[in-house]
Design an enzyme around this catalytic site. Structure first.
Site, PDB file in Angstrom:
ATOM      1  N   SER A   1       0.838  -1.205   0.000  1.00  0.00           N
ATOM      2  CA  SER A   1       0.000   0.000   0.000  1.00  0.00           C
ATOM      3  C   SER A   1       0.874   1.256   0.000  1.00  0.00           C
ATOM      4  O   SER A   1       2.046   1.178  -0.383  1.00  0.00           O
ATOM      5  CB  SER A   1      -0.943  -0.024   1.213  1.00  0.00           C
ATOM      6  OG  SER A   1      -1.973   0.929   1.061  1.00  0.00           O
ATOM      7  N   ASN A   2       0.346   2.382   0.412  1.00  0.00           N
ATOM      8  CA  ASN A   2       1.090   3.654   0.422  1.00  0.00           C
ATOM      9  C   ASN A   2       0.515   4.561   1.505  1.00  0.00           C
ATOM     10  O   ASN A   2      -0.509   4.227   2.111  1.00  0.00           O
ATOM     11  CB  ASN A   2       1.020   4.292  -0.976  1.00  0.00           C
ATOM     12  CG  ASN A   2      -0.407   4.603  -1.355  1.00  0.00           C
ATOM     13  OD1 ASN A   2      -1.052   5.459  -0.760  1.00  0.00           O
ATOM     14  ND2 ASN A   2      -0.960   3.852  -2.315  1.00  0.00           N
ATOM     15  N   PRO A   3       1.141   5.717   1.763  1.00  0.00           N
ATOM     16  CA  PRO A   3       0.755   6.520   2.943  1.00  0.00           C
ATOM     17  C   PRO A   3      -0.484   7.410   2.767  1.00  0.00           C
ATOM     18  O   PRO A   3      -0.744   8.257   3.626  1.00  0.00           O
ATOM     19  CB  PRO A   3       1.974   7.403   3.201  1.00  0.00           C
ATOM     20  CG  PRO A   3       3.013   6.991   2.235  1.00  0.00           C
ATOM     21  CD  PRO A   3       2.360   6.248   1.127  1.00  0.00           C
TER      22      PRO A   3
ATOM     23  N   ALA B   1      -4.469   7.284  -4.348  1.00  0.00           N
ATOM     24  CA  ALA B   1      -3.135   6.760  -4.645  1.00  0.00           C
ATOM     25  C   ALA B   1      -3.325   5.260  -4.899  1.00  0.00           C
ATOM     26  O   ALA B   1      -3.281   4.443  -3.974  1.00  0.00           O
ATOM     27  CB  ALA B   1      -2.191   7.035  -3.485  1.00  0.00           C
TER      28      ALA B   1
END
Ligand code: PMT
Length: 206
Positions: free
Chosen positions: A21-23, A88
């Site tokens: 995943s991502n922030p 995102a």
């Protein structure tokens, strides 16, 4: 007008307890949805896993993966709608995922990845207004300009995600609108709410 907005990250599970995943926290996308609803537009927010309250007047659809997000978006898109891609979206997912936790002892330490669908690109020839975001760390405007043309967008909102007060997690952002002809509109550091207002001004102007 009908607005469909994506927000937050996607999660691409390896097994039930591990994912890529991502922030992204969803703050930017939720601000855009809140502003669209405040202006009286029918607003659908397709959100990855985030910890935010649904803005008033917004219909929210929760999803996990990029493929879930694509399916939810396709289900909502109608001719003449406005699509704002703030999420995102993970570009890759594990080639194989397991429905039971994998034991460390059987994992090899190597992960094969396959490409996820590009949600914005898949809407390229649908008769809607498309607005994207570009999360960049270098060559910010050149990369944003390339994505704007490739994805056939009305404009793209470029943000340098390494700049102070900008990008993931924070409540502010410093953005530049980049148009298909290469022209630019630069803004100072603003709250994500103000950025959302400028985006809606730009779309409403058309
Ligand atoms: O959520 P926050 O914590 O508030 O952070 C905000 C943000 C940094 C996530 C936001 O401002 C932002 O930049 N969003 C875009 C993130 C991104 O994935 O950018 P990209 O340059 O990789 O993608 C370009 C565009 O294509 C984006 O509109 C994206 O939603 C879309 N995309 C990307 C990949 C994919 N598979 N499908 C897509 O539709």
């Amino acid at each position: 007008m009908k607005f469909i907005i994506t927000a937050g990250p996607t999660r691409e599970h390896i097994d039930p307890v591990r994912f890529l995943s991502n922030p992204s926290t969803g703050k930017m996308g939720f601000a855009v949805a809140a502003e669209a609803a405040r202006r009286g537009h029918e607003t659908v927010l397709v959100a990855g896993p985030v910890n935010l309250r649904t803005p008033s007047g917004v219909r929210r659809i929760d999803v996990v993966s990029a493929r879930d997000m694509l399916a939810a978006v396709k289900n909502e898109v109608i001719d003449g709608a406005v699509f704002v891609g703030v999420a995102a979206v993970a570009d890759f997912r594990p080639k194989v995922s397991f429905d039971k936790k994998q034991k460390k002892s059987v994992m090899t330490g190597e992960l094969k990845l396959v490409r996820n669908p590009d949600i914005l690109k898949s809407l390229k020839s649908v008769p809607i207004t498309r607005v994207g975001f570009a999360a960049e760390t270098n060559d910010v405007l050149a990369e944003a300009s390339r994505k704007c043309r490739e994805k056939n967008l009305k404009f793209i909102v470029a943000n340098d995600v390494l700049a102070k007060g900008s990008g993931f997690g924070v409540s502010t952002n410093r953005v530049t609108f980049v148009y298909p002809d290469g022209s630019l509109k630069k803004f100072p550091l603003m709250s994500k709410r103000r950025v959302a207002e400028r985006i809606l001004d730009e779309i409403d102007r058309a």
